[in-house]
Design an enzyme around this catalytic site. Sequence first.
Site, mmCIF file in Angstrom:
data_model
loop_
_atom_site.group_PDB
_atom_site.id
_atom_site.type_symbol
_atom_site.label_atom_id
_atom_site.label_comp_id
_atom_site.label_asym_id
_atom_site.label_seq_id
_atom_site.Cartn_x
_atom_site.Cartn_y
_atom_site.Cartn_z
ATOM 1 N N GLY A 1 -5.152 11.148 -2.823
ATOM 2 C CA GLY A 1 -5.579 10.536 -1.567
ATOM 3 C C GLY A 1 -5.928 11.600 -0.543
ATOM 4 O O GLY A 1 -5.477 12.761 -0.647
ATOM 5 N N SER B 1 9.033 -5.326 7.100
ATOM 6 C CA SER B 1 9.463 -3.960 7.423
ATOM 7 C C SER B 1 10.980 -3.801 7.306
ATOM 8 O O SER B 1 11.754 -4.626 7.799
ATOM 9 C CB SER B 1 9.035 -3.607 8.852
ATOM 10 O OG SER B 1 9.644 -2.382 9.219
ATOM 11 N N ARG C 1 -10.626 9.580 -4.477
ATOM 12 C CA ARG C 1 -11.737 8.795 -5.041
ATOM 13 C C ARG C 1 -13.064 9.293 -4.470
ATOM 14 O O ARG C 1 -13.994 9.584 -5.202
ATOM 15 C CB ARG C 1 -11.517 7.310 -4.685
ATOM 16 C CG ARG C 1 -12.579 6.393 -5.174
ATOM 17 C CD ARG C 1 -12.253 4.964 -4.826
ATOM 18 N NE ARG C 1 -12.089 4.745 -3.383
ATOM 19 C CZ ARG C 1 -11.771 3.591 -2.830
ATOM 20 N NH1 ARG C 1 -11.566 2.538 -3.595
ATOM 21 N NH2 ARG C 1 -11.652 3.465 -1.521
ATOM 22 N N THR C 2 -13.147 9.436 -3.155
ATOM 23 C CA THR C 2 -14.336 10.014 -2.519
ATOM 24 C C THR C 2 -14.137 11.528 -2.495
ATOM 25 O O THR C 2 -13.365 12.050 -1.682
ATOM 26 C CB THR C 2 -14.493 9.476 -1.077
ATOM 27 O OG1 THR C 2 -14.406 8.050 -1.126
ATOM 28 C CG2 THR C 2 -15.792 9.896 -0.450
ATOM 29 N N LYS D 1 -1.492 3.765 13.239
ATOM 30 C CA LYS D 1 -1.027 5.135 13.517
ATOM 31 C C LYS D 1 -2.082 5.992 14.236
ATOM 32 O O LYS D 1 -1.743 6.836 15.057
ATOM 33 C CB LYS D 1 -0.577 5.822 12.227
ATOM 34 C CG LYS D 1 0.712 5.223 11.669
ATOM 35 C CD LYS D 1 1.177 5.958 10.429
ATOM 36 C CE LYS D 1 2.402 5.265 9.845
ATOM 37 N NZ LYS D 1 2.929 5.952 8.664
ATOM 38 N N TYR E 1 7.021 2.270 -0.719
ATOM 39 C CA TYR E 1 8.330 1.953 -1.278
ATOM 40 C C TYR E 1 8.364 0.572 -1.917
ATOM 41 O O TYR E 1 7.554 -0.280 -1.619
ATOM 42 C CB TYR E 1 9.440 2.119 -0.237
ATOM 43 C CG TYR E 1 9.398 1.158 0.935
ATOM 44 C CD1 TYR E 1 8.690 1.483 2.084
ATOM 45 C CD2 TYR E 1 10.073 -0.053 0.888
ATOM 46 C CE1 TYR E 1 8.652 0.610 3.166
ATOM 47 C CE2 TYR E 1 10.044 -0.932 1.980
ATOM 48 C CZ TYR E 1 9.327 -0.591 3.101
ATOM 49 O OH TYR E 1 9.284 -1.449 4.175
ATOM 50 N N GLY F 1 8.981 5.526 -2.336
ATOM 51 C CA GLY F 1 9.130 6.169 -1.034
ATOM 52 C C GLY F 1 10.257 5.641 -0.159
ATOM 53 O O GLY F 1 10.224 5.864 1.061
HETATM 54 P P1 ATR Z 1 -4.002 5.372 4.861
HETATM 55 O O1 ATR Z 1 -3.806 5.535 6.334
HETATM 56 O O2 ATR Z 1 -3.115 4.325 4.219
HETATM 57 O O3 ATR Z 1 -3.991 6.667 4.103
HETATM 58 P P2 ATR Z 1 -6.873 5.435 4.674
HETATM 59 O O4 ATR Z 1 -6.963 6.513 5.683
HETATM 60 O O5 ATR Z 1 -7.891 4.328 4.668
HETATM 61 O O6 ATR Z 1 -5.465 4.704 4.729
HETATM 62 O O7 ATR Z 1 -6.852 6.134 3.223
HETATM 63 C C1 ATR Z 1 -6.688 5.405 2.064
HETATM 64 C C2 ATR Z 1 -6.667 6.380 0.891
HETATM 65 O O8 ATR Z 1 -6.461 5.628 -0.315
HETATM 66 C C3 ATR Z 1 -7.961 7.128 0.711
HETATM 67 O O9 ATR Z 1 -7.682 8.375 0.128
HETATM 68 C C4 ATR Z 1 -8.713 6.224 -0.245
HETATM 69 O O10 ATR Z 1 -9.728 6.855 -0.989
HETATM 70 P P3 ATR Z 1 -11.226 6.967 -0.356
HETATM 71 O O11 ATR Z 1 -11.175 8.114 0.599
HETATM 72 O O12 ATR Z 1 -12.100 7.239 -1.526
HETATM 73 O O13 ATR Z 1 -11.513 5.654 0.310
HETATM 74 C C5 ATR Z 1 -7.603 5.813 -1.163
HETATM 75 N N1 ATR Z 1 -7.876 4.568 -1.869
HETATM 76 C C6 ATR Z 1 -7.902 3.321 -1.343
HETATM 77 N N2 ATR Z 1 -8.178 2.397 -2.309
HETATM 78 C C7 ATR Z 1 -8.332 3.099 -3.475
HETATM 79 C C8 ATR Z 1 -8.619 2.731 -4.829
HETATM 80 N N3 ATR Z 1 -8.800 1.452 -5.186
HETATM 81 N N4 ATR Z 1 -8.665 3.713 -5.757
HETATM 82 C C9 ATR Z 1 -8.473 5.003 -5.412
HETATM 83 N N5 ATR Z 1 -8.200 5.422 -4.141
HETATM 84 C C10 ATR Z 1 -8.136 4.487 -3.187
#
Ligand code: ATR
Length: 275
Positions: A126, A14, A151-152, A65, A219, A240
């Site tokens: 995301g 960090s 992705r979802t 968080k 970052y 970032g």
């Molecule tokens: P954070 O607090 O870091 O945002 P999170 O709430 O688990 O962690 O969210 C991770 C985000 O990264 C989500 O949007 C996730 O997509 P999904 O909702 O489909 O899970 C996205 N993400 C993580 N790994 C990914 C990957 N390999 N390709 C595309 N999106 C990804």
Amino acid sequence: MDNYAVVGNPIEHSLSPRIHGLFAQQTGETFRYERRLAPLDGFVESVELFAAGGARGFNVTVPFKTQAHDWVDELDDEARAAGAVNTVVLEDGKSLGCNTDGIGLVRDLLHNQGLQIQGKQVLLLGAGGAVLGVIRRLLAENPARLVIANRTVSKALTLAVRLAEEYAEVGCEITGVGLGEVAGFYDLVINGTSAGLQGTGDLIDASVVRQAVCYDMVYGSSTPFTRWAAQAGAVRALDGLGMLVEQAAAAFYLWRGVHPETDQVLTELMRERAR
Ligand code: ATR
């Protein structure tokens, strides 16, 4: 001596102690700021111990968080809306949970990078915690259109529908799509997924970023996403670091009542990492 910390897991890399150290030097404030590694199943115990020792506050980073949001006595509006806390103020035996990530991102975009959000076409990649922490601040800057791509797909759609209702009067078109469906041109593409941490950064079709400034909320002198964006022909590919500095400055203000000059600190950190 007032005590502060950044709590996360992992935490050893960090930059927050360095940033708050530079703020302290610049403003003449004196306090201690340490890294605290909390066990993955021991966030609450760790921060309760820290608070019981008379600490004045702490920052919270991955993956705590949401737990911090559930732990605090009170929440500010940003943290309540985001469901996540990155800054805790400890005062008179009470804890106040705040979220300075959104203001950090917006300040970096507008003041450090000289960009505009108002009237722009913005694509946000995301729909998880990182995005929830910043999306309302972005909307407050009045983009013309905000597309949330995830992705979802269902998560992007649900979030877009909720925000479209909340911001019905703002006049921003808010939609949700799957990453594979993203097309057209954008002024600003922000990566808020955790995918780029190890991956290739190749989340969307390259044609989408050809006229865009690309910004990774993560970052690093180059991240998988900024490397990919630069190769795909983005106008600029930014990481970032500035957001990190700005969210820290907003936390510093909450704790100390003084707003540090962030540009000096950002310049110094960029110089250090170029070495
Ligand atoms: P954070 O607090 O870091 O945002 P999170 O709430 O688990 O962690 O969210 C991770 C985000 O990264 C989500 O949007 C996730 O997509 P999904 O909702 O489909 O899970 C996205 N993400 C993580 N790994 C990914 C990957 N390999 N390709 C595309 N999106 C990804």
